[in-house]
Scaffold this motif. Structure first.
Motif, PDB file in Angstrom:
ATOM      1  N   GLU A 217       1.089  -1.442   0.150  1.00  0.00           N
ATOM      2  CA  GLU A 217      -0.237  -0.480   0.234  1.00  0.00           C
ATOM      3  C   GLU A 217       1.161   1.101  -0.364  1.00  0.00           C
ATOM      4  O   GLU A 217       0.797   2.278  -0.208  1.00  0.00           O
ATOM      5  N   LEU A 218       1.931   1.271   0.153  1.00  0.00           N
ATOM      6  CA  LEU A 218       3.199   2.187   0.307  1.00  0.00           C
ATOM      7  C   LEU A 218       3.770   2.424  -0.808  1.00  0.00           C
ATOM      8  O   LEU A 218       4.465   1.840  -1.034  1.00  0.00           O
ATOM      9  N   PRO A 219       3.910   3.893  -1.600  1.00  0.00           N
ATOM     10  CA  PRO A 219       4.123   3.304  -3.376  1.00  0.00           C
ATOM     11  C   PRO A 219       6.107   4.316  -3.065  1.00  0.00           C
ATOM     12  O   PRO A 219       6.149   4.813  -1.870  1.00  0.00           O
ATOM     13  N   GLY A 220       6.266   2.799  -2.955  1.00  0.00           N
ATOM     14  CA  GLY A 220       7.959   3.208  -3.185  1.00  0.00           C
ATOM     15  C   GLY A 220       8.845   2.360  -1.850  1.00  0.00           C
ATOM     16  O   GLY A 220      10.046   2.198  -1.860  1.00  0.00           O
ATOM     17  N   TYR A 221       7.165   1.395  -1.214  1.00  0.00           N
ATOM     18  CA  TYR A 221       7.995   0.580  -0.526  1.00  0.00           C
ATOM     19  C   TYR A 221       8.932  -0.834  -0.591  1.00  0.00           C
ATOM     20  O   TYR A 221      10.001  -0.927  -0.178  1.00  0.00           O
ATOM     21  N   ALA A 222       8.044  -1.477  -2.220  1.00  0.00           N
ATOM     22  CA  ALA A 222       8.594  -2.383  -2.072  1.00  0.00           C
ATOM     23  C   ALA A 222      10.031  -2.216  -2.790  1.00  0.00           C
ATOM     24  O   ALA A 222      11.006  -3.075  -2.426  1.00  0.00           O
ATOM     25  N   ALA A 223      10.604  -1.048  -3.624  1.00  0.00           N
ATOM     26  CA  ALA A 223      11.851  -0.906  -3.710  1.00  0.00           C
ATOM     27  C   ALA A 223      12.715  -0.680  -2.765  1.00  0.00           C
ATOM     28  O   ALA A 223      14.108  -1.111  -2.958  1.00  0.00           O
ATOM     29  N   TYR A 224      12.055  -0.203  -1.981  1.00  0.00           N
ATOM     30  CA  TYR A 224      13.187   0.325  -0.558  1.00  0.00           C
ATOM     31  C   TYR A 224      12.985  -1.162  -0.103  1.00  0.00           C
ATOM     32  O   TYR A 224      14.103  -1.973   0.383  1.00  0.00           O
ATOM     33  N   ALA A 225      12.368  -2.155  -0.160  1.00  0.00           N
ATOM     34  CA  ALA A 225      12.838  -3.891   0.969  1.00  0.00           C
ATOM     35  C   ALA A 225      13.426  -4.262  -0.423  1.00  0.00           C
ATOM     36  O   ALA A 225      14.076  -5.266  -0.102  1.00  0.00           O
ATOM     37  N   GLY A 226      13.825  -4.406  -1.273  1.00  0.00           N
ATOM     38  CA  GLY A 226      14.721  -4.570  -2.606  1.00  0.00           C
ATOM     39  C   GLY A 226      16.300  -4.706  -2.029  1.00  0.00           C
ATOM     40  O   GLY A 226      16.575  -5.138  -2.180  1.00  0.00           O
ATOM     41  N   ARG A 227      16.158  -2.979  -2.055  1.00  0.00           N
ATOM     42  CA  ARG A 227      16.960  -2.826  -1.356  1.00  0.00           C
ATOM     43  C   ARG A 227      17.816  -2.698   0.307  1.00  0.00           C
ATOM     44  O   ARG A 227      18.824  -3.657   0.291  1.00  0.00           O
ATOM     45  N   VAL A 228      16.878  -2.726   0.611  1.00  0.00           N
ATOM     46  CA  VAL A 228      17.169  -3.318   2.815  1.00  0.00           C
ATOM     47  C   VAL A 228      16.533  -4.541   2.770  1.00  0.00           C
ATOM     48  O   VAL A 228      15.327  -4.297   3.002  1.00  0.00           O
ATOM     49  N   ARG A 229      17.178  -5.376   2.671  1.00  0.00           N
ATOM     50  CA  ARG A 229      16.667  -6.539   2.509  1.00  0.00           C
ATOM     51  C   ARG A 229      16.147  -7.215   3.878  1.00  0.00           C
ATOM     52  O   ARG A 229      14.963  -8.283   3.867  1.00  0.00           O
ATOM     53  N   TYR A 230      16.659  -6.388   4.847  1.00  0.00           N
ATOM     54  CA  TYR A 230      16.438  -7.722   6.454  1.00  0.00           C
ATOM     55  C   TYR A 230      15.361  -6.618   6.757  1.00  0.00           C
ATOM     56  O   TYR A 230      14.841  -5.639   7.282  1.00  0.00           O
ATOM     57  N   ARG A 231      14.324  -7.129   7.619  1.00  0.00           N
ATOM     58  CA  ARG A 231      13.427  -6.535   8.598  1.00  0.00           C
ATOM     59  C   ARG A 231      13.680  -5.710   9.345  1.00  0.00           C
ATOM     60  O   ARG A 231      13.343  -4.981  10.159  1.00  0.00           O
ATOM     61  N   LEU A 232      14.239  -6.936  10.864  1.00  0.00           N
ATOM     62  CA  LEU A 232      14.718  -6.507  11.966  1.00  0.00           C
ATOM     63  C   LEU A 232      16.343  -6.557  12.360  1.00  0.00           C
ATOM     64  O   LEU A 232      17.209  -6.095  13.125  1.00  0.00           O
ATOM     65  N   LEU A 233      16.910  -8.145  11.470  1.00  0.00           N
ATOM     66  CA  LEU A 233      18.335  -8.531  12.118  1.00  0.00           C
ATOM     67  C   LEU A 233      19.116  -8.732  10.881  1.00  0.00           C
ATOM     68  O   LEU A 233      19.389  -9.492   9.732  1.00  0.00           O
ATOM     69  N   PRO A 234      20.272  -7.341  10.807  1.00  0.00           N
ATOM     70  CA  PRO A 234      20.828  -6.965   9.657  1.00  0.00           C
ATOM     71  C   PRO A 234      21.933  -8.650   9.357  1.00  0.00           C
ATOM     72  O   PRO A 234      22.479  -9.320   9.972  1.00  0.00           O
ATOM     73  N   GLY A 235      21.359  -9.625   8.155  1.00  0.00           N
ATOM     74  CA  GLY A 235      22.393 -10.848   7.722  1.00  0.00           C
ATOM     75  C   GLY A 235      21.576 -11.828   8.100  1.00  0.00           C
ATOM     76  O   GLY A 235      21.730 -13.529   7.438  1.00  0.00           O
ATOM     77  N   VAL A 236      20.510 -11.638   9.218  1.00  0.00           N
ATOM     78  CA  VAL A 236      19.308 -12.753   9.208  1.00  0.00           C
ATOM     79  C   VAL A 236      17.740 -13.126   8.916  1.00  0.00           C
ATOM     80  O   VAL A 236      18.064 -13.874   8.188  1.00  0.00           O
ATOM     81  N   TRP A 237      17.317 -11.907   9.183  1.00  0.00           N
ATOM     82  CA  TRP A 237      15.635 -12.240   9.013  1.00  0.00           C
ATOM     83  C   TRP A 237      15.336 -10.568   8.535  1.00  0.00           C
ATOM     84  O   TRP A 237      15.407  -9.599   8.870  1.00  0.00           O
TER      85      TRP A 237
END
Length: 237
Positions: A217-237
């Motif tokens: 629902e938020l424009p631009g977020y899917a592209a951002y998620a493609g650049r920043v892969r991790y939700r909570l822990l870098p390198g893990v999840w």
């Protein structure tokens, strides 16, 4: 000269409600902790209270002058909040309350054997790092950081990409998780780990659902998620 947002009566009243709510919340926490323990000379209880007071003060100093709209938004839910988020917030509130009540009862009746001071200091550091550093940093870096999950189309919500958002997509949740994992060790209560971990699980579920909502629902977020892969822990999840 551009008018201050605080000149808007609705924003000003909302910010005042936020300050009153935070002050009352801190006083209620102190009353809860020390009322259950039954004494005032409990350094860990003061340390936990201090973490919340520092968060409130830092938020007021760093955000109130530049983005009072966000604090006004946090003062009460607005239309558009996801129904599932309302349910998760209730569950999280129950888990947090249970964590503090159980820990205070444990401190009074000594259910958990004394932990090494280093372990308790580590718990304090984790909680303070999560709540007073990472969470505040996330709020300063994200002008749309509110207490509920809703797309703020009325405020022109945009994707936050600076500060801790360069490393994980939900740094505020990571900070809160650190708080609730650190508190049982700070307060010397293994029993408090049970509601603490339950609260963490609620936050993980909330992270998944909020991330899906933002991507859809938020424009631009899917592209951002493609650049920043991790939700909570870098390198893990």
């Amino acid at each position: 000269m551009k008018a201050s947002p605080l000149e808007d009566p609705e924003v000003r009243s909302g910010a005042i409600r936020w300050m009153i709510r935070e002050t009352a919340g801190n006083l209620i926490l102190i009353a809860l902790l020390f009322g259950i323990v039954g004494r005032w000379d409990w350094w860990a209880g003061w340390a936990l209270s201090g973490i919340y007071i520092v968060w409130s003060a830092a938020t007021a100093v760093l955000i109130l002058p530049v983005n009072p709209e966000m604090l006004a938004e946090r003062a009460r839910p607005r239309p558009g909040t996801k129904r599932w988020d309302t349910i998760l917030l209730v569950a999280l509130g129950v888990a947090m309350l249970a964590e503090y009540v159980v820990a205070s009862m444990d401190a009074r009746w000594g259910w958990t054997p004394p932990m090494p001071l280093a372990v308790r200091i580590a718990g304090l550091m984790a909680a303070a790092l999560g709540y007073d550093v990472l969470l505040v940093w996330a709020m300063v870096s994200n002008a749309y950081f509110i207490a509920t999950v809703r797309i703020q189309s009325d405020r022109g919500q945009a994707v936050a990409t600076g500060g801790p958002y360069r490393y994980v997509r939900h740094p505020g949740y990571l900070g809160t998780i650190l708080l609730h994992l650190g508190v049982p060790f700070l307060l010397n209560s293994l029993w408090a780990l049970i509601p603490g971990v339950l609260g963490v699980l609620v936050l993980v579920v909330r992270t998944v659902l909020e991330d899906r909502t933002l991507q859809a629902e938020l424009p631009g977020y899917a592209a951002y998620a493609g650049r920043v892969r991790y939700r909570l822990l870098p390198g893990v999840w």
